[in-house]
Design an enzyme around this catalytic site. Structure first.
Site, mmCIF file in Angstrom:
data_model
loop_
_atom_site.group_PDB
_atom_site.id
_atom_site.type_symbol
_atom_site.label_atom_id
_atom_site.label_comp_id
_atom_site.label_asym_id
_atom_site.label_seq_id
_atom_site.Cartn_x
_atom_site.Cartn_y
_atom_site.Cartn_z
ATOM 1 N NE ARG A 57 18.346 9.670 39.689
ATOM 2 C CZ ARG A 57 17.178 9.103 39.978
ATOM 3 N NH1 ARG A 57 17.086 7.781 40.041
ATOM 4 N NH2 ARG A 57 16.108 9.833 40.207
ATOM 5 C CE LYS A 101 11.488 5.501 40.204
ATOM 6 N NZ LYS A 101 12.334 6.647 40.503
#
Ligand code: PLP
Length: 361
Positions: A137, A42
């Site tokens: 998260r 990513k």
């Protein structure tokens, strides 16, 4: 881009050999503990050559957080199994089942949307249920995980393929034997109560590598998803270099457009800078300074480390990177390039900026 400079600066030089060697080092270390590796692309926006270098180094899967990046990899004929790291938005479900072989998810809504999209294709989509062991998260809390797993297992079109966790991203929670063991207890309950044998127990990201090296990952964790350490060669908890890994697989080169001796303290009343900060300055007298043609639109100045000694990054505005070069070994002139290694955040900016030329070396 329509405008191109003769030498293509600012330029990010990507060493595929170094990435491959780093990947191999990670894959071998994990392999000795029964752990397979997903290479995470990513930060490179799904760069196909980077993915290929990781695959040559032995990673089993390529993982990315964005569907656009997985699409780019697919268009480049990367044919390994792929993992979508961030739960798709609901209207991305059809693309997710088309572009990814499995997705990390943490909501029933996502499971149902993926199931529907998969059924429309006459296929099945594999999901890995994320469990939050403390980093705050993504992930269901451990108390709710068994119940969520049971409900996902009943959704037609998806297959509960694994469970996973992620730490060290938001809260900075450090992975430990104990927090990873949460996954193994859950795996056992899913097997006993639901009769589902999970294929993948995904223990985390680069932050888990020191535990792997120390032999402290609990037996049964069989996947890690590794980006930063493989690309930048550092452990991510304290950013120390990992033994035998390349720290310079990515190098940024930018060109000097002004070099002059100037005072080290601005003249005049000091208000906010271009980014709303009021800065303080140390008076070091008149110093030789260089301005490079790149800025916050391309880099994070705090994350740049000059490859030569005697150069200090002072700061950057959108398009100007300001260096103190008074103590530099060579005399830097207008037109010269200065090269840097960089932090994860800086690499993220450089890879994402369309103004930075990406050159594979
Ligand atoms: C980004 C990400 C990773 C990889 O993290 P690194 O620190 O780069 O190794 C792994 N898993 C998830 C869910 C991610 O979002």
């Amino acid at each position: 881009m329509a405008v191109s400079t003769s030498r293509g600066a600012p330029r990010l030089e990507i060493s595929l050999d170094k990435i491959e060697e780093n990947a191999r080092a990670v894959v071998e270390m994990c392999g000795r503990r029964g752990i397979e590796v997903a290479g995470v692309t990513k930060v490179t926006c799904g760069h196909p050559e980077v993915a290929r270098a990781m695959l040559r180094g032995g990673v089993r899967w390529i993982a990315d957080s964005r569907l656009a990046n997985l699409g780019r990899l697919r268009d480049a004929d990367i044919s390994c199994e792929t993992i979508l790291l961030r739960a798709p938005m609901l209207d991305e479900a059809a693309d997710a089942v088309r572009l990814a072989d499995m997705s990390l998810i943490s909501s029933m809504e996502t499971a149902r949307a993926l199931g529907e999209a998969a059924r429309a294709r006459g296929a099945e989509h594999r999901v890995i249920l994320m469990v939050d062991v403390g980093d705050l998260r993504e992930g269901v809390l451990p108390d709710a995980a068994l119940d969520t797993a049971a409900r996902i297992a009943r959704v037609e079109g998806v297959r509960l393929y694994g469970i996973g966790t992620n730490v060290a991203c938001y809260g900075g929670v450090v992975p430990t034997y104990e927090n990873m063991s949460v996954l193994l207890r859950l795996r056992d309950r899913i097997r006993n109560d639901l009769g589902v044998d999970l294929e993948v127990i995904s223990g985390g990201n680069s932050s888990a590598l020191p535990l792997v090296a120390a032999g402290q990952v609990p037996q049964g964790i069989n996947q890690l998803r590794i980006g930063e350490s493989m690309l930048l060669g550092r452990d991510v908890t304290y950013r120390r270099p990992l033994p035998g890994m390349h720290l310079d697989a990515f190098v940024l080169a930018a060109e000097a457009i002004e070099v002059a001796r100037k005072p080290s303290v601005p003249q005049g009343e000091i208000g906010q800078d271009a980014f709303g900060k009021v800065r303080t300055f140390r008076d070091r007298g008149i110093r030789r300074r260089a301005i490079l043609a790149c800025g916050r639109q391309d880099i994070d100045p705090e994350g740049l480390r000059p490859l030569e000694s005697g150069i200090e990054v002072l700061g950057a505005s959108s398009d100007h990177l300001i260096l103190d070069v008074e103590d530099s070994d060579r005399e830097i002139r207008v037109g010269d390039e200065v090269r840097f290694t960089m932090s994860y955040g800086c690499l993220l900016a450089a890879m994402t900026s369309p103004y930075v030329h990406k050159v594979v070396v």
